[in-house]
Enzyme design. Structure first.
Site, PDB file in Angstrom:
ATOM      1  N   ASN A 171       0.741  -1.331   0.098  1.00 48.12           N
ATOM      2  CA  ASN A 171       0.142   0.082  -0.003  1.00 48.12           C
ATOM      3  C   ASN A 171       0.892   1.245   0.013  1.00 48.12           C
ATOM      4  OD1 ASN A 171      -2.002  -1.807   0.384  1.00 48.12           O
ATOM      5  ND2 ASN A 171      -2.306  -1.405   2.444  1.00 48.12           N
ATOM      6  N   TYR A 231      -7.501 -13.619   8.107  1.00 44.42           N
ATOM      7  CA  TYR A 231      -6.095 -13.765   7.393  1.00 44.42           C
ATOM      8  C   TYR A 231      -5.997 -15.520   6.940  1.00 44.42           C
ATOM      9  CZ  TYR A 231      -4.696  -9.103   8.427  1.00 44.42           C
ATOM     10  OH  TYR A 231      -4.309  -7.926   8.621  1.00 44.42           O
ATOM     11  N   GLY A 284      -4.353   7.950  15.529  1.00 45.87           N
ATOM     12  CA  GLY A 284      -5.407   8.212  15.265  1.00 45.87           C
ATOM     13  C   GLY A 284      -5.873   9.539  14.782  1.00 45.87           C
ATOM     14  N   GLY A 304      -2.639   4.338   8.038  1.00 52.87           N
ATOM     15  CA  GLY A 304      -1.470   4.412   8.432  1.00 52.87           C
ATOM     16  C   GLY A 304      -0.452   4.551   7.257  1.00 52.87           C
ATOM     17  N   ASP A 305      -0.730   3.490   6.429  1.00 50.03           N
ATOM     18  CA  ASP A 305       0.224   3.213   5.065  1.00 50.03           C
ATOM     19  C   ASP A 305       0.145   4.417   4.233  1.00 50.03           C
ATOM     20  OD1 ASP A 305       0.098   0.606   5.997  1.00 50.03           O
ATOM     21  OD2 ASP A 305      -1.209  -0.165   4.748  1.00 50.03           O
ATOM     22  N   ASN A 317       3.829  -1.517  13.013  1.00 47.07           N
ATOM     23  CA  ASN A 317       2.429  -2.262  12.765  1.00 47.07           C
ATOM     24  C   ASN A 317       2.463  -3.654  13.443  1.00 47.07           C
ATOM     25  OD1 ASN A 317       0.184  -2.526  11.469  1.00 47.07           O
ATOM     26  ND2 ASN A 317       0.982  -2.537   9.171  1.00 47.07           N
TER      27      ASN A 317
END
Length: 296
Positions: free
Chosen positions: A32, A99, A225, A255-256, A163
């Protein structure tokens, strides 16, 4: 031309669409970042280092990476593996994930020290995340950290987004030790305060900043945030307050996108404050759309 190398795992993304359906795409934290940076700075060379399978979905993934103007020269293929998949669920704009990555070829991306060195050679910056570290076996993780250290010595700016994803690690102690070892060879660290508070017990963003600064990171940018972004640029400390977003549609890749916006500005030699401001602006655009990759 600046050359930026992103290291990590690109996955199949199944994201909610209209009518209760799901839309298939390709995403993953470092991918990303690369995707957004390639759009912000089409004059730079953006490369991706990962491993994929030899199946049809891996073919499609490589084609999508190339179509995004991201270099695929350092993507290695395996006949006995494929790529991971994740499914996104949304509730009032906040996302949760399920996932499937047991057969992901990206778990092997750090098993060849010579390959790592070749991919990072002559890079302006090398970017990775805590997920990149988490999915590697311990030996590969150590090789990757050594390769980052050598790249840094050769002039590359090593950038790390912790992360933190505890479910990917054997235990919390292993996660903390690996992240701090990576931070010790990093120039830039982009932690998220809520994750850091849960994993390390940080009392406030200033504690997070100081811990990574003491570990060896030259610049630390603490995301929080919608609260102010706290940063240290190597000499001074400051903060940037994000502009409020009218409606958050999907927080995936917020965040990416921040990291990509920050990189685009900072590698163009803008101030850390200007870079954080640009990161916040891009993140605000991304959370107003659906999925990880939003046209900007």
């Amino acid at each position: 031309m600046k050359r930026i190398v992103f290291v990590g795992e690109c996955m199949v993304e199944m994201a909610p669409a209209d009518g209760g359906l799901y839309r298939m795409g390709f995403a993953g934290d470092t991918f990303n970042m690369a995707w957004y940076l390639a759009r912000l700075r089409p004059d730079w060379r953006v490369d991706y280092l990962t491993d994929v399978g030899s199946d049809a979905v891996s073919d499609d993934m490589i084609a999508a990476i190339a179509a995004a103007r991201i270099g695929t020269e350092h993507i290695r293929r395996h006949d006995d593996a494929t790529v991971g998949l994740y499914l996104t669920s949304l509730h009032e704009g906040e996302r949760s994930f399920a996932y499937w990555r047991g057969q992901s070829a990206a778990r092997r991306l750090a098993d060849d020290e010579t390959r790592l060195a070749a991919a990072m050679a002559r890079a302006e910056a090398v970017v990775l995340s805590g997920i990149t570290l988490a999915i590697q076996p311990s030996e590969g993780r150590n090789w990757l950290i050594s390769a980052l250290s050598r790249a840094r010595q050769d002039g590359a700016k090593v950038c790390l987004d912790p992360n933190l994803r505890p479910a990917l690690w054997a235990d919390a102690a292993e996660m903390r030790a690996a992240l701090m070892a990576a931070a010790a060879v990093s120039d830039v660290v982009w932690p998220s305060f809520s994750d850091e508070a849960a994993a390390f017990g940080d009392a406030d963003p200033a504690a997070t900043l100081e811990r990574y600064r003491k570990a060896g990171a030259r610049e630390v940018i603490v995301k929080n945030g919608g609260e102010p972004v706290l940063f240290h640029d190597g000499t001074t400390t400051g903060s940037v307050t994000p502009v409020p977003v009218a409606k958050m549609v999907d927080s995936t890749a917020a965040g990416d996108a921040f990291n990509a916006g920050w990189l685009a500005a900072r590698l163009a030699r803008k101030s850390c404050e200007a870079a954080a401001t640009q990161g916040c602006a891009l993140s605000a655009k991304v959370i107003a759309g659906r999925g990880a990759l939003v046209p900007v």
